[in-house]
Design a protein around this motif. Structure first.
Motif, short mmCIF file in Angstrom:
data_model
loop_
_atom_site.label_atom_id
_atom_site.label_comp_id
_atom_site.label_asym_id
_atom_site.label_seq_id
_atom_site.Cartn_x
_atom_site.Cartn_y
_atom_site.Cartn_z
N PHE A 149 0.83 -1.20 0.00
CA PHE A 149 0.00 0.00 0.00
C PHE A 149 0.86 1.25 0.00
O PHE A 149 1.95 1.26 0.58
N GLU A 150 0.37 2.30 -0.65
CA GLU A 150 0.96 3.62 -0.50
C GLU A 150 -0.05 4.47 0.26
O GLU A 150 -1.17 4.68 -0.22
N ILE A 151 0.33 4.94 1.44
CA ILE A 151 -0.60 5.68 2.29
C ILE A 151 0.03 6.98 2.79
O ILE A 151 1.26 7.13 2.79
N GLU A 152 -0.81 7.89 3.21
CA GLU A 152 -0.34 9.09 3.87
C GLU A 152 -0.09 8.76 5.35
O GLU A 152 -0.81 7.94 5.93
N THR A 153 0.91 9.39 5.95
CA THR A 153 1.22 9.13 7.36
C THR A 153 0.03 9.45 8.25
O THR A 153 -0.49 10.57 8.22
N PRO A 154 -0.46 8.48 9.02
CA PRO A 154 -1.56 8.76 9.95
C PRO A 154 -1.16 9.86 10.95
O PRO A 154 0.00 9.92 11.39
N ASN A 174 4.76 -3.95 7.58
CA ASN A 174 6.12 -3.44 7.63
C ASN A 174 6.22 -2.18 6.77
O ASN A 174 5.62 -2.11 5.69
N ILE A 175 6.98 -1.20 7.23
CA ILE A 175 7.23 0.00 6.44
C ILE A 175 8.41 -0.28 5.51
O ILE A 175 9.53 -0.50 5.97
N LEU A 176 8.15 -0.29 4.21
CA LEU A 176 9.22 -0.58 3.25
C LEU A 176 10.03 0.65 2.90
O LEU A 176 11.22 0.58 2.64
N GLY A 177 9.36 1.81 2.82
CA GLY A 177 10.07 3.01 2.43
C GLY A 177 9.20 4.24 2.52
O GLY A 177 8.00 4.18 2.83
N GLU A 183 10.43 8.94 -6.31
CA GLU A 183 11.46 8.11 -5.71
C GLU A 183 10.99 7.50 -4.41
O GLU A 183 10.29 8.13 -3.63
N ILE A 184 11.39 6.26 -4.18
CA ILE A 184 11.09 5.60 -2.91
C ILE A 184 12.40 5.34 -2.19
O ILE A 184 13.29 4.65 -2.71
N VAL A 185 12.54 5.91 -1.00
CA VAL A 185 13.75 5.73 -0.19
C VAL A 185 13.49 4.62 0.82
O VAL A 185 12.57 4.72 1.64
N ASP A 197 2.45 14.58 6.16
CA ASP A 197 2.24 14.57 4.71
C ASP A 197 3.18 13.64 3.94
O ASP A 197 3.16 13.63 2.71
N ALA A 198 4.00 12.85 4.64
CA ALA A 198 4.87 11.90 3.95
C ALA A 198 4.04 10.71 3.45
O ALA A 198 3.08 10.30 4.11
N HIS A 199 4.40 10.20 2.30
CA HIS A 199 3.75 9.00 1.78
C HIS A 199 4.59 7.79 2.17
O HIS A 199 5.80 7.75 1.92
N LEU A 200 3.95 6.79 2.76
CA LEU A 200 4.64 5.59 3.22
C LEU A 200 4.28 4.41 2.33
O LEU A 200 3.13 4.26 1.91
N ILE A 201 5.27 3.57 2.04
CA ILE A 201 5.02 2.32 1.33
C ILE A 201 5.05 1.22 2.37
O ILE A 201 6.09 0.97 3.01
N VAL A 202 3.92 0.59 2.58
CA VAL A 202 3.82 -0.45 3.60
C VAL A 202 3.39 -1.77 2.97
O VAL A 202 2.70 -1.79 1.94
#
Length: 217
Positions: A149-154, A174-177, A183-185, A197-202
């Protein structure tokens, strides 16, 4: 780099071939229509005019050499079934077949397709999850139980570290990046402090991820 066989050059087969080539793979295409094959001859690694229902035609291609074989035939279930069956009998490592409805999915799986793609059903399911969640930007199902999933930081996570939130134990993901632009860090530091406002890849349990997407952001 992997080696792919794409059988059937309708719209799905054409788009699939182009994308696979763009990703640096070797792709061989097969279709009965000479015009379709000619159109993709300059794109694919190799192109062949042939009837995928003919086991000898497929055998001549060296099916065992391909990492994945795609059956992209549309509007002809019998042809799709025969091609899938022939590929499995010739020892294909992995066969991915395209289906137009649920009955086709059932038949293709029965004769041995490793994966079946129903483009409209898959996209509808993905769109339903993505747009019904409060803070989801993208969603990709890896298996019936596991997804990315790509989500906004709760809001509740903002300013806290990964360890403080205890993401894995409390949310079963798990938080992947962290996504910044295109770009995905990779996120490897458990002391990372979540930013507004950060987007998280989980990634993780699908149902847990869907619940997380509905967290207030």
């Amino acid at each position: 780099m992997k080696s792919f066989l794409v059988i059937g050059l309708g719209r799905f087969g054409l788009h699939l071939t182009r994308r696979l080539v763009e990703l640096g793979n070797e792709v061989m295409v097969v279709d009965q229509d000479e015009e379709h094959v000619a159109r993709m001859a300059s794109v694919a690694t190799a192109a062949c005019v042939g009837d995928c229902r003919d086991e000898q035609v497929l055998a001549a291609l060296g099916i065992r050499n391909f990492d994945v074989c795609f059956v992209c035939v549309r509007d002809d279930l019998q042809c799709s079934l025969e091609a899938t069956n022939n590929l499995k009998e010739l020892g294909a490592k992995c066969v991915v077949a395209r289906a137009d409805n649920e009955n086709q999915i059932k038949f293709l799986k029965k004769i041995g397709a490793d994966f079946v793609i129903h483009t409209e059903m898959d996209m509808a399911y993905r769109a339903a999850i993505r747009f019904s969640a409060r803070n989801a930007f993208d969603y990709f199902e890896l298996t019936p139980k596991y997804a990315v999933f790509e989500i906004e930081t709760p809001i509740a996570w903002e300013g806290r570290t990964v360890l403080e939130v205890d993401v894995r134990r409390k949310y079963n993901v798990n938080i992947l990046g962290v996504k910044s632009g295109d770009e995905i860090v990779p996120l490897l530091n458990p002391e990372y402090r979540f930013q507004p406002d950060a987007h998280l890849i989980v990634a993780g349990d699908k149902e847990a991820g869907i619940r997380l997407m509905d967290e207030e952001a």
